[in-house]
Design a protein around this motif. Structure first.
Motif, PDB file in Angstrom:
ATOM      1  N   ILE A 136       0.829  -1.205   0.000  1.00 61.86           N
ATOM      2  CA  ILE A 136       0.000   0.000   0.000  1.00 61.86           C
ATOM      3  C   ILE A 136       0.865   1.257   0.000  1.00 61.86           C
ATOM      4  CG2 ILE A 136      -1.652   1.333   1.379  1.00 61.86           C
ATOM      5  CD1 ILE A 136      -2.907  -1.348   2.192  1.00 61.86           C
ATOM      6  N   LEU A 137       1.957   1.251   0.760  1.00 58.84           N
ATOM      7  CA  LEU A 137       2.844   2.412   0.777  1.00 58.84           C
ATOM      8  C   LEU A 137       3.496   2.607  -0.592  1.00 58.84           C
ATOM      9  CD1 LEU A 137       3.963   4.621   2.669  1.00 58.84           C
ATOM     10  CD2 LEU A 137       5.923   3.133   3.076  1.00 58.84           C
ATOM     11  N   GLY A 138       3.895   1.506  -1.237  1.00 58.09           N
ATOM     12  CA  GLY A 138       4.477   1.620  -2.572  1.00 58.09           C
ATOM     13  C   GLY A 138       3.491   2.171  -3.580  1.00 58.09           C
ATOM     14  N   ALA A 139       2.236   1.691  -3.519  1.00 55.52           N
ATOM     15  CA  ALA A 139       1.211   2.203  -4.428  1.00 55.52           C
ATOM     16  C   ALA A 139       0.936   3.679  -4.156  1.00 55.52           C
ATOM     17  CB  ALA A 139      -0.072   1.386  -4.280  1.00 55.52           C
ATOM     18  N   LEU A 140       0.989   4.075  -2.878  1.00 56.43           N
ATOM     19  CA  LEU A 140       0.776   5.480  -2.527  1.00 56.43           C
ATOM     20  C   LEU A 140       1.896   6.354  -3.079  1.00 56.43           C
ATOM     21  CD1 LEU A 140      -0.952   7.541  -0.963  1.00 56.43           C
ATOM     22  CD2 LEU A 140       0.492   7.098   1.035  1.00 56.43           C
ATOM     23  N   ALA A 141       3.129   5.833  -3.067  1.00 56.24           N
ATOM     24  CA  ALA A 141       4.259   6.586  -3.614  1.00 56.24           C
ATOM     25  C   ALA A 141       4.076   6.824  -5.113  1.00 56.24           C
ATOM     26  CB  ALA A 141       5.565   5.844  -3.350  1.00 56.24           C
ATOM     27  N   VAL A 142       3.640   5.794  -5.837  1.00 52.97           N
ATOM     28  CA  VAL A 142       3.378   5.952  -7.269  1.00 52.97           C
ATOM     29  C   VAL A 142       2.237   6.948  -7.494  1.00 52.97           C
ATOM     30  CG1 VAL A 142       2.622   4.767  -9.369  1.00 52.97           C
ATOM     31  CG2 VAL A 142       4.213   3.634  -7.804  1.00 52.97           C
ATOM     32  N   LEU A 143       1.196   6.834  -6.682  1.00 51.77           N
ATOM     33  CA  LEU A 143       0.068   7.760  -6.780  1.00 51.77           C
ATOM     34  C   LEU A 143       0.530   9.198  -6.563  1.00 51.77           C
ATOM     35  CD1 LEU A 143      -3.480   7.279  -5.333  1.00 51.77           C
ATOM     36  CD2 LEU A 143      -2.267   9.394  -4.862  1.00 51.77           C
ATOM     37  N   ALA A 144       1.408   9.399  -5.576  1.00 46.19           N
ATOM     38  CA  ALA A 144       1.873  10.753  -5.265  1.00 46.19           C
ATOM     39  C   ALA A 144       2.678  11.337  -6.424  1.00 46.19           C
ATOM     40  CB  ALA A 144       2.707  10.736  -3.989  1.00 46.19           C
ATOM     41  N   LEU A 145       3.521  10.517  -7.051  1.00 45.15           N
ATOM     42  CA  LEU A 145       4.301  11.001  -8.185  1.00 45.15           C
ATOM     43  C   LEU A 145       3.388  11.369  -9.358  1.00 45.15           C
ATOM     44  CD1 LEU A 145       7.293   8.481  -8.097  1.00 45.15           C
ATOM     45  CD2 LEU A 145       7.322  10.895  -7.438  1.00 45.15           C
TER      46      LEU A 145
END
Length: 466
Positions: A136-145
């Protein structure tokens, strides 16, 4: 919606003393403004709803805790979301500048956010513990970028397709629609009619679908090709953009105002911590819906109003919101000193007032930046401002250390001071809505080739100061 109905609704929403006039956009864009206005509202509404459905401060924090993810992973949610969406912009703005039509970049960014939100929902459904936290944190990082791409391009597209004096109305209307939908979501979380885990996972999947829908809608904008100069080397662009700080006094003052007003974003977790009864183990999670309702309710009641006010004077909106935030934070400290902050009405009330101020800050600073910049430097101003604020938000993590050493009340006192200092700083901003060329068309209010003319509105005292 038929074209005539669309035009009538557009006039009703954006009516003003000056009638239908076009300001600061190409004459050809005036003819498409009504349709573009509603495309902005619809596309941005999908993004606003999705933001509420995945809120890292509330929803994702609850989700990772329930899934058994490590505490240190949960603590990274807000920094990853905020910094990932803001810090890259100073570097990506140069590459995005090469696109004559930047709506495509926003659409791709929105679609990637949708895929990321869907990935979070699937991870929550199939995984648990540390592995779920990493996913979930990795997906959030992609979402933020991806969000950083949307952020750096949106204001530029808005400035090219919707006239000054109507931009705040467009974003305010979208915020209102988004807040209404998230308010319903918060109510469902509060009443407990649906299993909370199922509702949160469903919300993540819905957010994914909405972001992809918004991406498709945004491609239908009728955007005039813009300037592509300045799309060179990112490092050189980084240096050039920072030089803007030395050249533009108003830009420096605006960024300082916005920097002081990050207090409205940083304060809620400390307010909740101060007003929560730690003896009630389930209170944080049982109150998830209440917090969502407070945030969404503030947006529903205030976003459109703030947007309309920002179209008249974004400077005054920033002053008013700074004052409101200061009062909300001081009231929190006062209620805590009186021993009533943990009463059922107290924390929701002050949090609601603060979130009204927060909504005003978002709309006021967005409208002010779009209106103070030109088509040539709008993307650079946006990227520079967002990168600096992203850095400040990361440094804001130091407030957690202050809270650990001196308590949440000390942090709220510092944040109240920041909000108070923003008032005189914002007072020195120019009235950017009052000094722009206006394109008038025919008697119907729309340009028609040879009939278009210009007049210059000057705010009181402007010529004298020059």
């Amino acid at each position: 919606m038929s074209e005539s109905t669309q035009q009538k609704v557009f006039e009703m929403l954006t009516s003003g003393d000056e009638g239908r006039v076009c300001k600061d956009i190409p004459e050809s864009a005036c003819r498409d403004e009504a349709g573009n206005f509603f495309t902005h509202v619809a596309s941005l509404s999908t993004s606003k709803i999705s933001d509420g459905l995945i809120d890292p401060k509330l929803v994702l924090s609850w989700l990772l805790t329930t899934l058994g993810a490590p505490t240190w992973l949960i603590g990274l949610l807000v920094p990853v979301r905020e910094a990932g969406a803001l810090l890259p912009q100073l570097f990506t703005a140069a590459a995005l500048r090469r696109l004559p039509q930047r709506k495509w970049a926003w659409s791709v960014g929105s679609a990637i956010q949708g895929l990321s939100a869907t990935s979070m929902g699937l991870a929550a459904f199939f995984l648990e513990g540390r592995l779920a936290g990493y996913a979930i944190l990795g997906a959030l990082a992609v979402l933020a970028l991806a969000r950083s791409v949307c952020s750096v391009t949106y204001k530029d597209v808005l400035g090219k397709t919707v006239s000054k004096s109507r931009r705040g109305t467009a974003t305010g209307a979208a915020s209102t629609v988004g807040a209404a939908a998230v308010l319903i979501y918060g109510a469902l979380l509060s009443v407990g009619w649906i299993d909370r885990m199922s509702l949160v996972i469903g919300g993540l999947l819905l957010a994914g679908g909405l972001w992809m829908t918004g991406a498709a809608l945004f491609t239908t904008l009728k955007e005039e090709p813009g300037a592509t100069e300045g799309g060179g080397n990112p490092i050189q662009s980084f240096r050039d953009n920072f030089k803007l700080l030395g050249d533009d006094t108003q830009l420096r003052r605006f960024i300082l105002t916005r920097g002081l007003l990050i207090s409205t974003a940083l304060a809620p977790p400390f307010m909740v911590a101060l007003g929560t009864d730690t003896d009630a183990a389930d209170q944080m999670f049982g109150g998830l819906g209440l917090l969502v309702i407070a945030s969404a309710g503030a947006g529903l009641l205030s976003s459109y109003v703030w947007g309309r006010l920002a179209d008249r004077s974004s400077r005054k909106v920033l002053i008013l919101t700074a004052a409101a935030a200061t009062l909300a934070l001081l009231a929190t400290l006062g209620l805590n000193a009186a021993g009533v902050l943990q009463d059922v009405w107290a924390l929701p009330f002050v949090l609601f007032v603060l979130m009204i101020a927060y909504q005003g800050v978002r709309l006021g600073r967005s409208t002010h930046l779009v209106d103070m910049a030109s088509q040539e430097n709008r993307a650079a101003y946006t990227a520079l401002s967002n990168t600096i604020i992203g850095t400040l938000l990361i440094l804001g993590g130091a407030f957690s250390i202050v809270a650990h050493m001196a308590g949440e009340a000390a942090v709220l006192g510092l944040l109240a001071l920041m909000s108070a200092l923003a008032i005189p700083v914002a007072y020195g901003l120019e009235e950017v809505q009052a000094d722009q060329p206006i394109c008038r068309g025919t008697s119907a209010g729309w340009p028609s080739g040879h009939a278009a003319g210009f007049r210059l509105r000057r705010r009181r005292g402007f010529a004298a100061r020059r």
